[in-house]
Design a protein around this motif. Structure first.
Motif, short mmCIF file in Angstrom:
data_model
loop_
_atom_site.label_atom_id
_atom_site.label_comp_id
_atom_site.label_asym_id
_atom_site.label_seq_id
_atom_site.Cartn_x
_atom_site.Cartn_y
_atom_site.Cartn_z
N GLY A 84 2.06 -34.89 -15.83
CA GLY A 84 2.94 -35.42 -14.81
C GLY A 84 3.39 -36.83 -15.15
O GLY A 84 4.46 -37.28 -14.72
N THR A 85 2.56 -37.53 -15.93
CA THR A 85 2.84 -38.93 -16.26
C THR A 85 2.42 -39.20 -17.70
O THR A 85 1.43 -38.64 -18.17
CB THR A 85 2.04 -39.87 -15.33
OG1 THR A 85 2.19 -39.44 -13.98
CG2 THR A 85 2.51 -41.31 -15.44
N VAL A 86 3.17 -40.04 -18.37
CA VAL A 86 2.81 -40.48 -19.72
C VAL A 86 2.62 -42.00 -19.66
O VAL A 86 3.46 -42.72 -19.11
CB VAL A 86 3.91 -40.15 -20.75
CG1 VAL A 86 3.45 -40.53 -22.15
CG2 VAL A 86 4.28 -38.68 -20.68
N PHE A 87 1.49 -42.47 -20.19
CA PHE A 87 1.17 -43.89 -20.20
C PHE A 87 1.21 -44.42 -21.64
O PHE A 87 1.06 -43.66 -22.60
CB PHE A 87 -0.25 -44.13 -19.66
CG PHE A 87 -0.38 -43.82 -18.20
CD1 PHE A 87 -0.05 -44.76 -17.24
CD2 PHE A 87 -0.84 -42.58 -17.78
CE1 PHE A 87 -0.16 -44.48 -15.89
CE2 PHE A 87 -0.96 -42.28 -16.42
CZ PHE A 87 -0.62 -43.24 -15.49
N LEU A 88 1.34 -45.72 -21.77
CA LEU A 88 1.18 -46.37 -23.07
C LEU A 88 0.88 -47.85 -22.86
O LEU A 88 1.14 -48.39 -21.78
CB LEU A 88 2.44 -46.20 -23.92
CG LEU A 88 3.75 -46.81 -23.43
CD1 LEU A 88 3.90 -48.27 -23.83
CD2 LEU A 88 4.93 -46.01 -23.99
N GLY A 97 12.89 -44.21 -20.74
CA GLY A 97 12.59 -44.00 -19.33
C GLY A 97 11.24 -44.53 -18.88
O GLY A 97 10.82 -44.28 -17.74
N PHE A 98 10.53 -45.26 -19.75
CA PHE A 98 9.26 -45.87 -19.34
C PHE A 98 9.55 -47.16 -18.58
O PHE A 98 10.54 -47.85 -18.86
CB PHE A 98 8.41 -46.22 -20.57
CG PHE A 98 7.75 -45.03 -21.21
CD1 PHE A 98 6.42 -44.72 -20.92
CD2 PHE A 98 8.45 -44.23 -22.11
CE1 PHE A 98 5.81 -43.62 -21.52
CE2 PHE A 98 7.85 -43.13 -22.70
CZ PHE A 98 6.52 -42.83 -22.41
N SER A 99 8.66 -47.50 -17.64
CA SER A 99 8.80 -48.80 -16.99
C SER A 99 7.43 -49.48 -16.94
O SER A 99 6.38 -48.82 -16.94
CB SER A 99 9.40 -48.67 -15.59
OG SER A 99 8.82 -47.61 -14.91
N ALA A 100 7.47 -50.81 -16.91
CA ALA A 100 6.23 -51.60 -16.91
C ALA A 100 5.53 -51.45 -15.57
O ALA A 100 6.16 -51.55 -14.52
CB ALA A 100 6.55 -53.07 -17.19
N VAL A 101 4.20 -51.18 -15.63
CA VAL A 101 3.46 -51.01 -14.38
C VAL A 101 2.25 -51.92 -14.30
O VAL A 101 1.57 -51.96 -13.28
CB VAL A 101 3.00 -49.54 -14.18
CG1 VAL A 101 4.18 -48.64 -13.90
CG2 VAL A 101 2.21 -49.03 -15.39
N GLY A 102 1.97 -52.66 -15.36
CA GLY A 102 0.80 -53.54 -15.29
C GLY A 102 0.63 -54.35 -16.55
O GLY A 102 1.32 -54.15 -17.54
N GLN A 149 1.28 -52.47 -19.82
CA GLN A 149 1.10 -51.04 -19.58
C GLN A 149 2.41 -50.47 -19.04
O GLN A 149 3.00 -51.04 -18.12
CB GLN A 149 -0.04 -50.79 -18.58
CG GLN A 149 -0.38 -49.32 -18.48
CD GLN A 149 -1.52 -49.01 -17.53
OE1 GLN A 149 -1.66 -49.68 -16.52
NE2 GLN A 149 -2.29 -47.99 -17.86
N MET A 150 2.85 -49.38 -19.65
CA MET A 150 4.10 -48.75 -19.21
C MET A 150 3.83 -47.28 -18.88
O MET A 150 2.88 -46.68 -19.40
CB MET A 150 5.17 -48.85 -20.32
CG MET A 150 5.47 -50.27 -20.74
SD MET A 150 6.81 -50.39 -21.96
CE MET A 150 8.26 -50.24 -20.91
N GLN A 151 4.65 -46.73 -18.02
CA GLN A 151 4.49 -45.32 -17.70
C GLN A 151 5.84 -44.66 -17.46
O GLN A 151 6.83 -45.32 -17.14
CB GLN A 151 3.57 -45.12 -16.49
CG GLN A 151 4.23 -45.30 -15.15
CD GLN A 151 3.32 -44.87 -14.01
OE1 GLN A 151 2.14 -45.24 -13.96
NE2 GLN A 151 3.84 -44.12 -13.07
#
Ligand SMILES: CC(C)(COP(=O)(O)OP(=O)(O)OC[C@H]1O[C@@H](n2cnc3c(N)ncnc32)[C@H](O)[C@@H]1OP(=O)(O)O)[C@@H](O)C(=O)NCCC(=O)NCCS
Length: 197
Positions: free
Chosen positions: A144-148, A165-170, A185-187
């Motif tokens: 459902g989600t891809v992190f990096l 399409g990744f956005s910064a989340v932390g 951290q992006m997801q």
């Protein structure tokens, strides 16, 4: 322009899954590619090896995969997602991307673990193609989600991920060493809701 300065052309480069039967050639190439890059994760041979898995058994809770960009179509299988031709050797690996997926509560979570494109081949869409192949695999594994995580200063990679399409989340303070740096951290959501039960 000297021959060394002539840019390599991505025309004819094929992106496909790395397979266990080509382990020797692939591991040698991806180790060299990662070591030549200041910002790719400098994994050991043993760390790369699990990404060469053969097809996972159905219902596996964890899975890993690596995608390769190869310059020699004669020795490469078709584009990821198409049918695979068995091969024994690989020439001209110019990029790779390694992904993992873990299944939790009915929906998978994937991570882009490592990625690099050889300098002469950069900025020709190979990174985008490796990501596309990997995201296709993540979806196929119910993610459902891809992190990096990426170095905050790694503008090329951040731009690539944002474009995909990744956005910064932390922010992860001190996540990286040599040199020390925070990790961004992006997801990316793949738009898949958790299955009930
Ligand atoms: C990040 C990396 C994999 C990108 O690979 P690539 O094949 O050059 O990427 P692409 O050609 O597919 O680029 C796609 C888009 O990403 C962005 N991008 C890529 N490189 C960029 C750069 N140097 N500066 C700004 N934007 C960049 C652009 O939006 C680009 O599209 P455009 O060329 O149409 O403007 C490559 O630079 C690399 O191997 N870097 C070293 C290793 C690394 O940092 N890995 C990531 C660790 S988290």
């Amino acid at each position: 322009m000297t021959p060394k300065q002539v840019p390599a052309t991505a025309q004819g480069v094929v992106v496909r899954r790395a397979e266990m039967k080509e382990a020797e050639a692939v591991l040698k190439s991806v180790l060299n590619l990662a070591r030549a890059s200041a910002t790719a994760a400098h994994w050991s041979r043993a760390a790369f090896h699990p990404y060469l898995s053969t097809d996972e058994a159905g219902g596996a809770l964890q899975a890993k995969a690596m995608f390769l960009a190869c310059t020699d179509p004669a020795k490469c299988a078709t584009e990821a997602g198409g049918s695979h031709t068995p091969i024994a050797t690989v020439d001209g690996i110019v990029g790779f991307a390694a992904f993992s997926t873990i299944m939790t509560v009915g929906v998978g979570e994937s991570t882009l673990e490592n990625m690099a494109v050889a300098i002469p081949w950069q900025r020709q869409g190979i990174g985008c193609r490796l990501l596309k192949a990997g995201l296709h695999w993540c979806r196929a594994h119910a993610a459902g989600t891809v992190f990096l995580e990426v170095r905050a200063s790694n503008r090329a990679a951040v731009a690539l991920y944002e474009r995909a399409g990744f956005s910064a989340v932390g922010n992860r303070p001190g996540y990286y060493r040599d040199p020390a740096e925070d990790g961004l951290q992006m997801q990316k959501s793949l738009g898949r809701a958790a299955r009930a039960g």
